[in-house]
Scaffold this motif. Sequence first.
Motif, short mmCIF file in Angstrom:
data_model
loop_
_atom_site.label_atom_id
_atom_site.label_comp_id
_atom_site.label_asym_id
_atom_site.label_seq_id
_atom_site.Cartn_x
_atom_site.Cartn_y
_atom_site.Cartn_z
N UNK A 4 -1.51 9.65 3.45
CA UNK A 4 -0.85 8.87 4.51
C UNK A 4 -1.87 8.29 5.49
N UNK A 5 -2.90 9.03 5.77
CA UNK A 5 -3.94 8.51 6.67
C UNK A 5 -4.66 7.32 6.06
N UNK A 6 -4.82 7.33 4.76
CA UNK A 6 -5.42 6.16 4.11
C UNK A 6 -4.51 4.95 4.24
N UNK A 7 -3.22 5.18 4.19
CA UNK A 7 -2.28 4.07 4.31
C UNK A 7 -2.30 3.44 5.70
N UNK A 8 -2.69 4.22 6.72
CA UNK A 8 -2.81 3.66 8.07
C UNK A 8 -4.27 3.36 8.40
N UNK A 23 2.92 11.71 9.28
CA UNK A 23 1.67 12.42 9.59
C UNK A 23 1.92 13.46 10.69
N UNK A 24 2.68 13.09 11.71
CA UNK A 24 2.98 14.01 12.81
C UNK A 24 3.73 15.24 12.30
N UNK A 36 10.56 12.19 3.65
CA UNK A 36 11.56 11.15 3.91
C UNK A 36 10.96 10.02 4.73
N UNK A 37 10.19 10.37 5.75
CA UNK A 37 9.51 9.34 6.55
C UNK A 37 8.58 8.50 5.69
N UNK A 38 7.87 9.16 4.78
CA UNK A 38 6.96 8.42 3.89
C UNK A 38 7.73 7.40 3.06
N UNK A 80 -1.01 15.33 1.13
CA UNK A 80 -0.04 14.32 1.56
C UNK A 80 -0.53 13.64 2.84
N UNK A 81 -1.04 14.45 3.76
CA UNK A 81 -1.56 13.90 5.01
C UNK A 81 -2.76 13.00 4.79
N UNK A 82 -3.59 13.37 3.83
CA UNK A 82 -4.75 12.54 3.51
C UNK A 82 -4.33 11.18 2.98
#
Length: 301
Positions: A91-95, A68-69, A57-59, A87-89
């Motif tokens: 998201x980390x690319x997005x930041x 990520x948290x 949902x946060x994504x 999923x975490x990978x």
Amino acid sequence: GCFSTAVSLEPRSHMAYFQRGLNRMNLKKYQGAMEDFAKVIKLRPKLTAGYLNRALAYRALRKFPAAIADLTKAIELGTPQTRVYFLGSDLRRLVRDTEGAEAVRKIGLVRITSDVRSWISRGLAQLKTDPESVLADFRQALNLNPASKAALLKCANVLADRLNRPEEALEAVNQILQRNEKDTDALASRAVLNARAGKREAVVSDIQQLLRMSNEPKLLFQAACAFSLTSAVENSDASKAMTLLTQVVQTDPRWFVRAHTDPDMKPLRETAAFQTLAANTREINRMKIDLNKAAKNKTAK
């Protein structure tokens, strides 16, 4: 609805909030879904599915650090779903944490996978580098659930677009349609595959059925791709493709970026109508930029 009624009747039931959260995700009501999963976490702080779904949902809300948290917390609590790493990978690319993204991806690849969604996520994490391994992962998902539509579509995509095995791709799509002849995703995919094979009659049949059931931009774009390809043998199909593409772009202009690069759109890109649409789209985008600048300047004053 029934989920809200369940919450009212059982306000201490984490499952009532969980089911309503899933329903809200399906309806793209992401803020409400996030709040429901937050309630799930409050009631069951060690339930990893609560953190995983709140992360989704946060994504969707573009709150990437919070997502990520939550995924990190799900890992700490020992979630068996290895898709949290992929999923975490992403998201980390997005930041812009490229190093962290790659580190998390590598951990996910060596973890034992035991569910359909995680096998699919594992395959997607290798899509750019190892299509044979990708196909193997998607087929592992099918071993767990032979009827998985997501896994069958992913198999079809990698077989057709990465491994040049269109007959096997068509077989995967047909498996979906054997179970549900009105599946619009499968109809759109089959139309494109048949268009590449030069089977125009089959293309027309599938697209006619598709358009009676859906006007989803993604599916209309695929239909436009199919008619773009068949326009090589039937000139009038170019106008059909343009009509569909114009409809898609009017709904979501971002699809026109895809139209400029998609190989299936190459015949259409060579037409004057496509160039006119391109010019009009650029002009509209320029006007939007000017209007946004004017609005910001007005706010600043």
